[in-house]
Design a protein around this motif. Structure first.
Motif, PDB file in Angstrom:
ATOM      1  N   LYS A 139      22.827  42.956  -2.830  1.00  0.00           N
ATOM      2  CA  LYS A 139      22.900  42.000  -4.059  1.00  0.00           C
ATOM      3  C   LYS A 139      21.798  41.639  -4.560  1.00  0.00           C
ATOM      4  N   ALA A 140      21.516  42.390  -5.172  1.00  0.00           N
ATOM      5  CA  ALA A 140      20.116  42.456  -6.691  1.00  0.00           C
ATOM      6  C   ALA A 140      20.206  42.603  -7.680  1.00  0.00           C
ATOM      7  N   THR A 141      20.191  42.389  -8.784  1.00  0.00           N
ATOM      8  CA  THR A 141      20.006  42.312 -10.055  1.00  0.00           C
ATOM      9  C   THR A 141      18.732  43.962 -10.174  1.00  0.00           C
ATOM     10  N   ASN A 142      17.785  43.438  -9.541  1.00  0.00           N
ATOM     11  CA  ASN A 142      16.334  44.786 -10.442  1.00  0.00           C
ATOM     12  C   ASN A 142      15.684  45.078  -8.781  1.00  0.00           C
ATOM     13  N   PRO A 143      16.767  46.289  -7.837  1.00  0.00           N
ATOM     14  CA  PRO A 143      16.345  46.713  -6.605  1.00  0.00           C
ATOM     15  C   PRO A 143      14.820  47.452  -6.523  1.00  0.00           C
ATOM     16  N   SER A 144      14.185  46.918  -5.493  1.00  0.00           N
ATOM     17  CA  SER A 144      13.042  47.951  -5.742  1.00  0.00           C
ATOM     18  C   SER A 144      13.066  48.694  -4.624  1.00  0.00           C
ATOM     19  N   PHE A 145      13.793  50.052  -4.200  1.00  0.00           N
ATOM     20  CA  PHE A 145      13.492  50.434  -2.461  1.00  0.00           C
ATOM     21  C   PHE A 145      11.774  51.265  -1.682  1.00  0.00           C
ATOM     22  N   ARG A 146      11.761  51.222  -1.386  1.00  0.00           N
ATOM     23  CA  ARG A 146      11.171  51.341  -0.352  1.00  0.00           C
ATOM     24  C   ARG A 146      10.230  52.642  -1.102  1.00  0.00           C
ATOM     25  N   PHE A 147       8.523  53.420  -0.410  1.00  0.00           N
ATOM     26  CA  PHE A 147       8.374  54.198  -1.208  1.00  0.00           C
ATOM     27  C   PHE A 147       7.997  55.160  -0.203  1.00  0.00           C
ATOM     28  N   PHE A 148       7.809  56.108  -0.690  1.00  0.00           N
ATOM     29  CA  PHE A 148       8.493  57.681   0.214  1.00  0.00           C
ATOM     30  C   PHE A 148       7.580  58.726   0.371  1.00  0.00           C
ATOM     31  N   ASP A 149       7.818  59.985   0.864  1.00  0.00           N
ATOM     32  CA  ASP A 149       6.451  60.785   0.765  1.00  0.00           C
ATOM     33  C   ASP A 149       7.587  62.837   1.563  1.00  0.00           C
ATOM     34  N   LEU A 150       7.812  62.884  -0.061  1.00  0.00           N
ATOM     35  CA  LEU A 150       7.948  64.100   0.169  1.00  0.00           C
ATOM     36  C   LEU A 150       7.281  65.600  -0.336  1.00  0.00           C
ATOM     37  N   ASN A 151       6.837  65.452   0.113  1.00  0.00           N
ATOM     38  CA  ASN A 151       5.723  66.299   1.269  1.00  0.00           C
ATOM     39  C   ASN A 151       6.091  67.014   1.837  1.00  0.00           C
ATOM     40  N   THR A 152       7.039  66.487   2.947  1.00  0.00           N
ATOM     41  CA  THR A 152       7.202  67.160   3.774  1.00  0.00           C
ATOM     42  C   THR A 152       8.869  67.712   4.012  1.00  0.00           C
ATOM     43  N   CYS A 153       9.313  67.731   2.272  1.00  0.00           N
ATOM     44  CA  CYS A 153       9.731  68.775   2.005  1.00  0.00           C
ATOM     45  C   CYS A 153      10.230  69.857   1.358  1.00  0.00           C
ATOM     46  N   GLY A 154       8.720  70.283   1.888  1.00  0.00           N
ATOM     47  CA  GLY A 154       8.143  71.574   1.630  1.00  0.00           C
ATOM     48  C   GLY A 154       7.678  71.928   0.258  1.00  0.00           C
ATOM     49  N   PRO A 155       6.532  73.424  -0.250  1.00  0.00           N
ATOM     50  CA  PRO A 155       6.111  73.299  -1.208  1.00  0.00           C
ATOM     51  C   PRO A 155       7.203  73.704  -2.190  1.00  0.00           C
ATOM     52  N   LEU A 156       8.513  74.303  -2.093  1.00  0.00           N
ATOM     53  CA  LEU A 156      10.104  74.288  -3.259  1.00  0.00           C
ATOM     54  C   LEU A 156      10.028  73.061  -3.668  1.00  0.00           C
ATOM     55  N   VAL A 157      10.135  71.887  -2.914  1.00  0.00           N
ATOM     56  CA  VAL A 157      10.497  70.485  -3.149  1.00  0.00           C
ATOM     57  C   VAL A 157       9.557  69.571  -4.566  1.00  0.00           C
ATOM     58  N   SER A 158       8.064  70.193  -3.425  1.00  0.00           N
ATOM     59  CA  SER A 158       6.880  69.601  -3.672  1.00  0.00           C
ATOM     60  C   SER A 158       5.807  69.737  -4.914  1.00  0.00           C
ATOM     61  N   ARG A 159       6.541  71.247  -5.010  1.00  0.00           N
ATOM     62  CA  ARG A 159       5.409  71.756  -6.022  1.00  0.00           C
ATOM     63  C   ARG A 159       6.762  71.546  -7.464  1.00  0.00           C
ATOM     64  N   SER A 160       7.665  71.206  -7.712  1.00  0.00           N
ATOM     65  CA  SER A 160       8.524  71.500  -8.852  1.00  0.00           C
ATOM     66  C   SER A 160       8.399  70.295  -9.338  1.00  0.00           C
ATOM     67  N   ASP A 161       8.817  70.136 -10.799  1.00  0.00           N
ATOM     68  CA  ASP A 161       8.401  68.853 -12.230  1.00  0.00           C
ATOM     69  C   ASP A 161       9.750  68.402 -12.205  1.00  0.00           C
ATOM     70  N   GLN A 162      11.299  68.924 -12.167  1.00  0.00           N
ATOM     71  CA  GLN A 162      12.797  68.928 -12.298  1.00  0.00           C
ATOM     72  C   GLN A 162      12.602  68.188 -11.095  1.00  0.00           C
ATOM     73  N   MET A 163      13.978  67.029 -11.641  1.00  0.00           N
ATOM     74  CA  MET A 163      14.987  66.480 -10.341  1.00  0.00           C
ATOM     75  C   MET A 163      16.002  66.301 -11.315  1.00  0.00           C
ATOM     76  N   THR A 164      17.453  65.741 -10.488  1.00  0.00           N
ATOM     77  CA  THR A 164      17.954  65.445 -11.231  1.00  0.00           C
ATOM     78  C   THR A 164      18.308  63.966  -9.867  1.00  0.00           C
ATOM     79  N   LEU A 165      18.239  63.001 -10.174  1.00  0.00           N
ATOM     80  CA  LEU A 165      17.969  61.079  -9.867  1.00  0.00           C
ATOM     81  C   LEU A 165      19.663  60.808  -9.921  1.00  0.00           C
ATOM     82  N   LYS A 166      20.110  60.337  -8.618  1.00  0.00           N
ATOM     83  CA  LYS A 166      21.533  59.552  -8.914  1.00  0.00           C
ATOM     84  C   LYS A 166      21.796  58.288  -8.265  1.00  0.00           C
ATOM     85  N   LEU A 167      22.215  57.475  -8.929  1.00  0.00           N
ATOM     86  CA  LEU A 167      21.965  56.044  -9.177  1.00  0.00           C
ATOM     87  C   LEU A 167      23.610  55.471  -8.185  1.00  0.00           C
TER      88      LEU A 167
END
Length: 626
Positions: free
Chosen positions: A163-191
């Motif tokens: 129930k929000a019109t301006n949702p703010s999500f918790r911060f996260f750390d993608l370093n735990t996903c490995g170098p294949l993810v952490s060194r990439s600059d391409q991503m797809t975000l689905k809301l």
């Protein structure tokens, strides 16, 4: 205004051009490992897009012609008129297709307002329901997921913000996903989003972007006040906040082969004449140094070959010198160890000699003791018998003395009152001193203190709290406690009640101490006379006859008083000369008990018990200072 490519590489274009801030990180260094959080602004699930061929206003709506709000708005007495048009409605001239050009221009310049007729109703509940409906249609439950190319499952799934019109999500750390993810600059975000009217989540936004194409908004959103489009997604990096107005990657300028060509085909880059000469001289010096090194090496090798025997002899001499030094050092250590061993040997010899002498002396002493052992054994047996006899006699004397003390200070129970006793005819409460006869209690406590004092003397038990019996003015001392300002406490009622009660408590502690030394247990320390009666009862218990008094006591004191000198007081003549004295004379002795006549009667009967019989001597009763 810079181009979009320039905005992507370092600026932030139309979004924050007035702030003139630049991101600390270059666009090429922006990777998924730097992404910390995602937030959404201006969330819109079902945008209001109404397309009609013809505009409808209030007059053309049939079911609203006779509404109370419209009637109130059209009233002649009502001075405030509500707007009659919706947002972006055409003018009446455009709707009918008539009117001049000037009228049309004037109508376009006329300010337009939203219709407020639905809000002019009188019921606040209806307006509140309308607000709730609008709020529910705008608010939604949202969550997002991040996908990377080459990975089937999403690399991160956020929590659900309800129930929000301006949702703010918790911060996260993608370093735990490995170098294949952490060194990439391409991503797809689905809301994904879902309102209260929806049964399932719907894919609201799917964004495929390159992180280098993000536009810099600012280090934080606190000072960012510019409007954002609907469903704007903000990306929080370590250096600030970014958004994506376009997903086109920035154009990076590279040097072409044409730029690397020289300006003129005849111009060739080369060194100067002086630089070439310096290089030639340096090369000559290097070659000369190498030749000199080789020549010196050959000379050294030749000298070593000629003097090979001398070098060998010198090496052997050095080895012999080192061996000699080591040998001398070992000899010195052995000499030191030998001196220590010799000293140890001398000490052991002296110790053995001293032990032999001590053993010889011990044998002599043992022989001498062995010769005296039979006599010592006989003396030991006789001494043990004498000790047992003395101990038995001491018990009998203590029993007799306690019988005399009971005769002097009789402790009797008060009929009809449990655990209430009198001493010498005077009642003494058990540590309860309310509504009492102060003089009677003072005299009773004086008798009790004197009795405790005599018991500690005859039992040879030093009491912890010394007592000074002065009859009705007796006192007791406390040398044990540390933090007391005064050490002396009265055993008679005074104005300061706690000092008197503390003195009675110390007297009870003395009685408890005497009972503990005799192996008795106190049930209640506050019972002064019951505990004292119990102690005297145990001390006077026995089946044998009471032993006779030893010589001395009152009779000896009387004989001594009649003797002219101290040397005659213990002689047979002085004892014989005192036989004519009437012992009953002491039965008339009275004791002053704070002016109390009843106490004189009890003391007179107690003094009669002190009269010696025909077959016993006087009791050695030590009276306190009156």
């Amino acid at each position: 205004m810079s181009s979009p490519a320039e905005d992507n590489s370092g600026g932030y274009g139309d979004v924050a051009d007035s702030r003139r801030e630049r991101p600390p990180l270059f666009a090429s260094n922006r990777k998924l490992r730097h992404l910390q959080g995602v937030s959404v602004r201006n969330l819109v699930i079902t945008p209001f897009n109404r397309s009609r061929a013809k505009t409808i206003d209030d007059e053309e709506i049939p079911n609203t012609l006779q509404t109370p709000g419209k009637i109130l708005a059209q009233s002649e007495n009502h001075t405030v008129h509500h707007s009659r048009s919706f947002t972006d409605l055409k003018t009446p001239g455009d709707r009918t297709g008539t009117g001049s050009d000037n009228d049309k221009k004037r109508d376009m310049q006329r300010s337009r307002r939203r219709n407020t007729l639905p809000w002019s109703v009188d019921s606040a509940a209806i307006r509140q329901n309308m607000l709730n409906d609008i709020t529910k249609s705008r608010m939604a439950d949202t969550w997002f997921s991040i996908h990377c190319e080459g990975i089937d499952a999403p690399v991160y799934i956020s929590e659900v913000v309800e129930k929000a019109t301006n949702p703010s999500f918790r911060f996260f750390d993608l370093n735990t996903c490995g170098p294949l993810v952490s060194r990439s600059d391409q991503m797809t975000l689905k809301l994904w989003a879902k309102t209260e009217t929806m049964s399932e989540y719907v894919l609201l936004v799917e964004m495929q972007l390159n992180l280098r194409s993000l536009q810099f908004v600012g280090k934080s959103l606190d000072h960012f006040h510019q409007p954002l489009p609907a469903n704007s997604i903000l990306f929080h990096f370590a250096d600030g906040v970014y958004t994506s107005l376009t997903d086109i990657p920035p154009v990076q300028s590279t040097l072409s082969a044409k730029d690397l060509e020289p300006a003129s085909p005849n111009a060739q880059p080369t060194s100067s004449y002086d630089a070439l000469m310096r290089l030639a001289n340096l090369d000559d010096c290097i070659q000369d140094a190498l030749a000199t090194r080789e020549r010196i090496e050959s000379q050294i090798n030749t000298i070593l070959e000629k003097n090979q025997d001398n070098v060998h002899t010198t090496s052997k001499a050095s080895q012999a010198q080192d061996k000699l030094t080591f040998t001398k050092r070992a000899v010195a250590a052995e000499k030191k160890q030998l001196r220590i061993s010799m000293k140890r040997k001398e000490d052991l010899i002296a110790s053995i000699k001293a032990r032999k002498e001590a053993m010889a002396n011990g044998r002599q002493t043992q022989d001498k003791a062995r010769s005296h052992l039979p006599d010592a054994q006989q003396k030991l047996a006789s001494s043990a018998d004498l000790l047992a006899k003395d101990a038995e006699e001491a018990k009998g004397q203590i029993r007799r003395i306690c019988e005399d003390l009971l005769a002097i200070y009789p402790i009797e129970p008060i009929p009809g009152k449990p655990l209430a006793f009198t001493i010498a005819g005077l009642a003494l409460p058990n540590s309860y001193f309310e509504d009492i006869d102060r003089e009677s209690v003072a005299a009773a406590l004086g008798y009790t203190a004197h009795l405790v004092y005599l018991l500690s003397f005859y039992l040879s038990v030093p009491i912890p709290y010394p007592v000074k019996p002065y009859l009705s003015n007796s006192i007791i001392q406390d040398p044990v406690s540390v933090s007391l300002p005064q050490r002396t406490f009265p055993l008679y009622p005074v104005n300061v009640q706690y000092r008197f009660e503390y003195g009675v408590f110390l007297l009870n502690k003395d009685i408890e101490f005497l009972m503990n030394r005799r192996g008795l247990r106190v049930l209640d320390i506050r019972h002064t006379l019951p505990n004292l009666k119990y102690l005297l009862y145990v001390l006077t218990a026995g089946n044998t006859e009471l032993p006779a008094r030893k010589a001395g006591g009152i009779r000896g004191l009387l004989a001594g008083r009649l003797s002219p000198t101290l040397s005659r007081r213990g002689s047979e003549d002085s004892v014989a000369s005192s036989e004519w004295i009437n012992p009953r004379r002491f039965s008339d002795m009275t004791f002053k008990v704070n002016g109390n006549a009843d106490a004189d009667k009890g003391k007179k009967s107690a003094a009669d018990s002190l009269v010696p019989s025909s077959n016993t001597t006087a009791h050695p009763l030590r009276m306190s200072t009156m």
